[in-house]
Write a protein that holds these residues in place. Structure first.
Motif, PDB file in Angstrom:
ATOM      1  N   GLU A   1       0.628  -1.315  -0.016  1.00 30.60           N
ATOM      2  CA  GLU A   1      -0.075   0.167  -0.017  1.00 30.60           C
ATOM      3  C   GLU A   1       0.954   1.201   0.120  1.00 30.60           C
ATOM      4  N   LEU A   2       1.927   1.269   0.664  1.00 29.54           N
ATOM      5  CA  LEU A   2       2.813   2.183   0.677  1.00 29.54           C
ATOM      6  C   LEU A   2       3.276   2.727  -0.646  1.00 29.54           C
ATOM      7  N   GLU A   3       4.014   1.488  -1.250  1.00 31.75           N
ATOM      8  CA  GLU A   3       4.428   1.749  -2.551  1.00 31.75           C
ATOM      9  C   GLU A   3       3.523   2.224  -3.473  1.00 31.75           C
ATOM     10  N   LYS A   4       2.110   1.838  -3.431  1.00 35.69           N
ATOM     11  CA  LYS A   4       1.084   2.493  -4.370  1.00 35.69           C
ATOM     12  C   LYS A   4       1.022   4.133  -3.890  1.00 35.69           C
ATOM     13  N   LEU A   5       1.127   4.247  -2.493  1.00 37.17           N
ATOM     14  CA  LEU A   5       1.014   5.777  -2.236  1.00 37.17           C
ATOM     15  C   LEU A   5       2.241   6.587  -2.765  1.00 37.17           C
ATOM     16  N   ILE A   6       3.471   5.894  -2.698  1.00 39.46           N
ATOM     17  CA  ILE A   6       4.458   6.495  -3.186  1.00 39.46           C
ATOM     18  C   ILE A   6       4.415   6.702  -4.695  1.00 39.46           C
ATOM     19  N   GLU A   7       4.011   5.884  -5.335  1.00 35.32           N
ATOM     20  CA  GLU A   7       3.755   5.805  -6.803  1.00 35.32           C
ATOM     21  C   GLU A   7       2.671   7.173  -7.090  1.00 35.32           C
ATOM     22  N   GLY A   8       1.754   6.921  -6.211  1.00 34.08           N
ATOM     23  CA  GLY A   8       0.610   8.167  -6.568  1.00 34.08           C
ATOM     24  C   GLY A   8       1.462   9.587  -6.543  1.00 34.08           C
ATOM     25  N   CYS A   9       2.223   9.692  -5.429  1.00 38.96           N
ATOM     26  CA  CYS A   9       2.986  10.959  -5.135  1.00 38.96           C
ATOM     27  C   CYS A   9       3.769  11.291  -6.240  1.00 38.96           C
ATOM     28  N   LYS A  10       4.445   9.954  -6.832  1.00 36.53           N
ATOM     29  CA  LYS A  10       5.547  10.429  -7.916  1.00 36.53           C
ATOM     30  C   LYS A  10       4.687  11.167  -9.033  1.00 36.53           C
ATOM     31  N   LEU A  11       3.460  10.830  -9.349  1.00 33.48           N
ATOM     32  CA  LEU A  11       2.521  11.051 -10.437  1.00 33.48           C
ATOM     33  C   LEU A  11       1.916  12.536  -9.994  1.00 33.48           C
ATOM     34  N   GLY A  12       2.228  13.021  -8.690  1.00 33.36           N
ATOM     35  CA  GLY A  12       1.658  14.268  -8.532  1.00 33.36           C
ATOM     36  C   GLY A  12       0.137  14.080  -8.159  1.00 33.36           C
ATOM     37  N   LYS A  13      -0.323  13.222  -7.725  1.00 34.69           N
ATOM     38  CA  LYS A  13      -1.668  13.070  -6.869  1.00 34.69           C
ATOM     39  C   LYS A  13      -1.987  13.526  -5.919  1.00 34.69           C
ATOM     40  N   ARG A  14      -2.853  14.427  -5.937  1.00 38.48           N
ATOM     41  CA  ARG A  14      -3.015  15.203  -4.695  1.00 38.48           C
ATOM     42  C   ARG A  14      -3.617  14.414  -3.528  1.00 38.48           C
ATOM     43  N   ASP A  15      -4.557  13.461  -3.758  1.00 40.36           N
ATOM     44  CA  ASP A  15      -5.095  12.787  -2.774  1.00 40.36           C
ATOM     45  C   ASP A  15      -4.021  11.599  -2.070  1.00 40.36           C
ATOM     46  N   ALA A  16      -2.744  11.291  -3.078  1.00 45.43           N
ATOM     47  CA  ALA A  16      -1.992  10.543  -2.386  1.00 45.43           C
ATOM     48  C   ALA A  16      -0.817  11.406  -1.511  1.00 45.43           C
ATOM     49  N   GLN A  17      -0.830  12.647  -2.063  1.00 40.54           N
ATOM     50  CA  GLN A  17       0.101  13.570  -1.218  1.00 40.54           C
ATOM     51  C   GLN A  17      -0.730  13.795   0.212  1.00 40.54           C
ATOM     52  N   ALA A  18      -2.126  14.061   0.034  1.00 39.64           N
ATOM     53  CA  ALA A  18      -2.572  14.123   1.308  1.00 39.64           C
ATOM     54  C   ALA A  18      -2.740  12.854   2.329  1.00 39.64           C
ATOM     55  N   ARG A  19      -2.582  11.804   1.765  1.00 34.58           N
ATOM     56  CA  ARG A  19      -2.572  10.418   2.561  1.00 34.58           C
ATOM     57  C   ARG A  19      -1.253  10.412   3.400  1.00 34.58           C
ATOM     58  N   LEU A  20      -0.343  10.699   2.359  1.00 34.26           N
ATOM     59  CA  LEU A  20       1.062  10.485   2.676  1.00 34.26           C
ATOM     60  C   LEU A  20       1.217  11.510   4.143  1.00 34.26           C
ATOM     61  N   TYR A  21       0.807  12.898   3.991  1.00 35.90           N
ATOM     62  CA  TYR A  21       0.763  13.889   4.987  1.00 35.90           C
ATOM     63  C   TYR A  21       0.278  13.382   6.167  1.00 35.90           C
ATOM     64  N   ARG A  22      -0.944  12.641   5.884  1.00 35.17           N
ATOM     65  CA  ARG A  22      -1.668  12.477   7.213  1.00 35.17           C
ATOM     66  C   ARG A  22      -1.056  11.413   7.874  1.00 35.17           C
ATOM     67  N   LEU A  23      -0.355  10.320   7.246  1.00 34.30           N
ATOM     68  CA  LEU A  23       0.204   9.331   7.608  1.00 34.30           C
ATOM     69  C   LEU A  23       1.655   9.700   8.473  1.00 34.30           C
ATOM     70  N   TYR A  24       2.365  10.588   7.741  1.00 35.00           N
ATOM     71  CA  TYR A  24       3.730  10.929   8.218  1.00 35.00           C
ATOM     72  C   TYR A  24       3.940  12.036   9.148  1.00 35.00           C
ATOM     73  N   SER A  25       2.862  12.917   8.757  1.00 35.31           N
ATOM     74  CA  SER A  25       3.254  14.213   9.221  1.00 35.31           C
ATOM     75  C   SER A  25       3.606  14.299  10.972  1.00 35.31           C
ATOM     76  N   PRO A  26       2.718  13.388  11.619  1.00 32.20           N
ATOM     77  CA  PRO A  26       2.968  13.627  13.209  1.00 32.20           C
ATOM     78  C   PRO A  26       4.523  13.221  13.752  1.00 32.20           C
ATOM     79  N   GLU A  27       4.876  12.176  12.934  1.00 39.31           N
ATOM     80  CA  GLU A  27       6.375  11.773  13.263  1.00 39.31           C
ATOM     81  C   GLU A  27       7.283  12.770  12.887  1.00 39.31           C
TER      82      GLU A  27
END
Lengths: 183, 479
Positions: free
Chosen positions: A3-29
């Motif tokens: 799932e993470l890889e998919k998320l990364i791929e989405g971010c690589k394509l510049g998809k906004r929803d993937a970026q938002a999810r990545l932010y939600r997942l990792y921003s606290p840490e």
């Protein structure tokens, strides 16, 4: 993991929803990291903002070889160091005594361990804070620190020693030392 | 030991509590990041749009250039016309008189398509030797163009592209080659291929050359009018004899400069040329006075007049060998005077001494240079007569250096200019016109101005940078 890889791929394509999810997942840490390296909350927020921009910009370069989280953490640390270096150029003289002041108030620490420790770190003189964070928490060696901060290895070591001393004194002053060591 | 433990404890304490410590950032931060990402995207998009627009504008300009500069020649339409002849012989439906040339070709073709289906062999034969076929009446039915259009439209377009060798297909391939066209004929009928082959045979041979670079080798020459840029160093050098003291202004001599040039045309617009030219920077100062009464003449006659009398140091610089050093616009001229003569540069109208001095001596100095230009030209108009702008840098290598005193056509003294720079540079700026004479010859006329970039003299007080105006006329051969 997939799932993470998919998320990364989405971010690589510049998809906004993937970026938002990545932010939600990792921003606290990552915000935790930013806070450790920053003087205050505002600076930490700036670092987080800038760091995430870099992450999204450079995500195409991530090769899936190491830990993705480690990669992002390094970007955040580098961003914080960049800010520190810029600021340090303008204000090369530090008034160390300002940081040696007593913490004074006996606040009621509800989440004593982390909040107090974060506060202690943020009160360190900037370079001590950088060196202590990098060495004690993020596991960089003195030679790496020397390279990243563009200082001598000896300076890194002495800064670390000073940082430890300050932290230790403050913990003792606050009367937490026994409690901490007992744990 | 205790100390060490403490240290480790401190590190351990912080690491255990703060490593991986999570703090949820305030909610507004993500909005900020998203907004910044949008701005970046917009900027990126703007850059792309600008880049794309520029590329499109350039492409359009090139296409327009092609479209307007190239006409459909006789060769290109000939085959369509021949086909028309065949059609008439075969008594097919009469092709309508075409309103435009291209339409004519298209309609002829469509007619032709049908005829080849019926008589492929004969048609091919006709194309090979273009003699008209005997009439074959009654073999056809009237043709409706619309029917063919639907089936053959693409094919016809393809053929039309080949029929117009300087036209459409060029846009598809930067380097049109016969092989490429030949390869692309798959899918056409035999008759189509014959037509394409026939056109290929008649494709202008120099078509490739038009697009490739061209070399030109030629000669050029120009009168060189030289002028001084602002003041010269002469007056600063009043400590010694100066030609200006004669009262006459030294004049640059207009002479001819020229040489060989070679040029490389990179395409339709840009060309670079270089070569080897020879030119002379020469100055003449007329009506100098020369006294034949010996080198003390000046002192004796002008006495203490500092302006015209040599001081102590100058006296020493006039040695027994009778060398005289004179300041000129270009530099210090060191002349070996004949024994018993002296330069009399003073121009004072002193009747007492006038008879003693002959004032018809000319003082000439000449510095010869080999010039190696490196000029870039850009064509503005290229139709029959071409117009272009040019600019570049010339490297000048000093090859000769002479000073002469001429009295009644007789050289009475010779010398050299001292301190000339062995290497000087000048910039060129000009306009050019060229005209093609026949297939390979090219005539060009280039009014050009050249400005010296560094001083002719390496002595600081002689800051002399003349500029030159010339009209370079050249003849070159293209190969």
């Amino acid at each position: 993991m997939e799932e993470l890889e998919k998320l990364i791929e989405g971010c690589k394509l510049g998809k906004r929803d993937a970026q938002a999810r990545l932010y939600r997942l990792y921003s606290p840490e990552l915000f935790g990291v930013c806070l450790r390296y920053s003087r205050d909350q505002t600076e930490a927020e700036d670092t987080l903002h800038e760091g995430f921009m870099k992450i999204f910009r450079k995500i195409g370069q991530f090769s899936h070889k190491g830990s993705f989280q480690g990669w992002m953490t390094r970007i955040m640390i580098n961003t914080a160091l960049g800010k520190f270096r810029n600021r340090y150029k303008v204000q090369p003289v530090e008034d160390i005594s300002a940081y040696d002041r007593e913490t004074g108030e006996n606040e009621a620490y509800t989440n004593l361990d982390t909040d107090v420790l974060m506060k202690l770190i943020s009160e360190l003189p900037p370079r001590y804070r950088m060196v202590f964070n990098m060495y004690a928490i993020d596991g960089y060696s003195h030679s790496e620190i020397a390279g990243m901060l563009e200082i001598a290895e000896g300076t890194s070591k002495s800064n670390l020693a000073r940082a430890r001393k300050i932290l230790q004194n403050k913990i003792i002053e606050m009367g937490f030392i026994d409690k901490v060591y007992a744990k | 030991m205790q100390n060490n433990t403490n240290k480790e404890n401190i590190d351990q304490l912080f690491r255990s509590k703060l490593e991986g410590h999570k703090v949820v950032p305030p909610p507004g931060i993500w909005d900020g990041i998203a907004a910044d990402m949008d701005t970046r995207k917009r900027k990126k998009r703007a850059i792309w749009i600008i880049a794309f627009s520029s590329a499109a504008a350039l492409l359009l300009a090139f296409m327009a250039g092609w479209y307007f500069s190239e006409k459909i020649t006789e060769t290109e339409t000939r085959y369509a016309e021949e086909i028309k002849t065949i059609d008439n012989n075969n008594d097919f439906s009469k092709p309508e008189k075409a309103a435009t040339k291209e339409e004519g070709i298209e309609k002829d073709y469509q007619t032709n398509e049908l005829s080849t289906e019926q008589e492929p062999t004969n048609f091919a034969h006709t194309l090979k030797d273009t003699s008209p076929l005997p009439a074959q009446k009654g073999k056809t039915t009237p043709i409706k163009i619309q029917q063919i259009e639907s089936v053959e439209n693409d094919k016809i377009k393809g053929i039309l592209a080949f029929l117009k060798p300087t036209g459409l297909y060029k846009l598809k391939s930067k380097k049109p080659s016969r092989e490429l066209i030949a390869m692309n004929t798959a899918g056409f009928s035999d008759a189509d291929r014959k037509i394409i082959e026939a056109n290929l045979r008649n494709m202008p041979e120099n078509d490739d050359e038009k697009n490739k670079g061209q070399w030109l080798l030629g000669i050029q020459a120009s009168p060189a009018y030289r002028f001084e840029q602002g003041g010269s160093g002469t007056d600063k050098a009043d400590i010694i004899y100066s030609v200006n003291q004669s009262g006459a202004t030294p004049q640059y001599i207009t002479n001819v400069t020229g040489g060989v040039k070679f040029e490389y045309r990179t395409g339709k617009r840009l060309a670079i040329h270089s070569g080897v030219n020879y030119g002379e920077i020469a100055q003449r100062n007329a009506s100098l006075g020369v006294s034949f009464t010996g080198h003390n003449w000046l002192n004796e006659n002008f006495g203490t007049d500092a302006m015209y009398s040599p001081g102590e140091s100058e006296k020493n610089s006039i040695p027994e060998t009778n060398n005289t050093v004179v300041a000129t616009n270009i530099g210090l001229a060191n002349i070996e005077m004949p024994q018993g003569t002296e330069l009399a540069l003073a121009n004072r109208q002193n009747t007492t001494y006038a008879n003693e001095v002959t004032r018809n001596t000319e003082f000439e100095q000449q510095a010869g240079y080999i010039e190696v230009p490196l000029i870039l030209s850009y064509s503005i108009i290229n139709k029959g007569i071409g117009l272009y702008v040019l600019g570049g840098i010339n490297t000048n290598i000093l090859t000769s250096n002479n000073v002469e005193l001429v009295n009644n056509n007789e050289v009475i003294g010779t010398g050299k200019i001292e301190g000339l720079n062995p290497l000087t540079f000048s910039s060129s700026l000009g306009l050019g016109l060229n005209y093609t004479l026949g297939k390979r010859l090219n005539l060009s006329v280039e009014p050009t101005m050249k400005i010296m970039l560094n001083s002719l003299s390496n002595e600081a007080i002689y800051e002399t940078r003349p500029y030159t105006v010339g009209v370079y006329t050249g003849l070159s051969y293209r190969f």
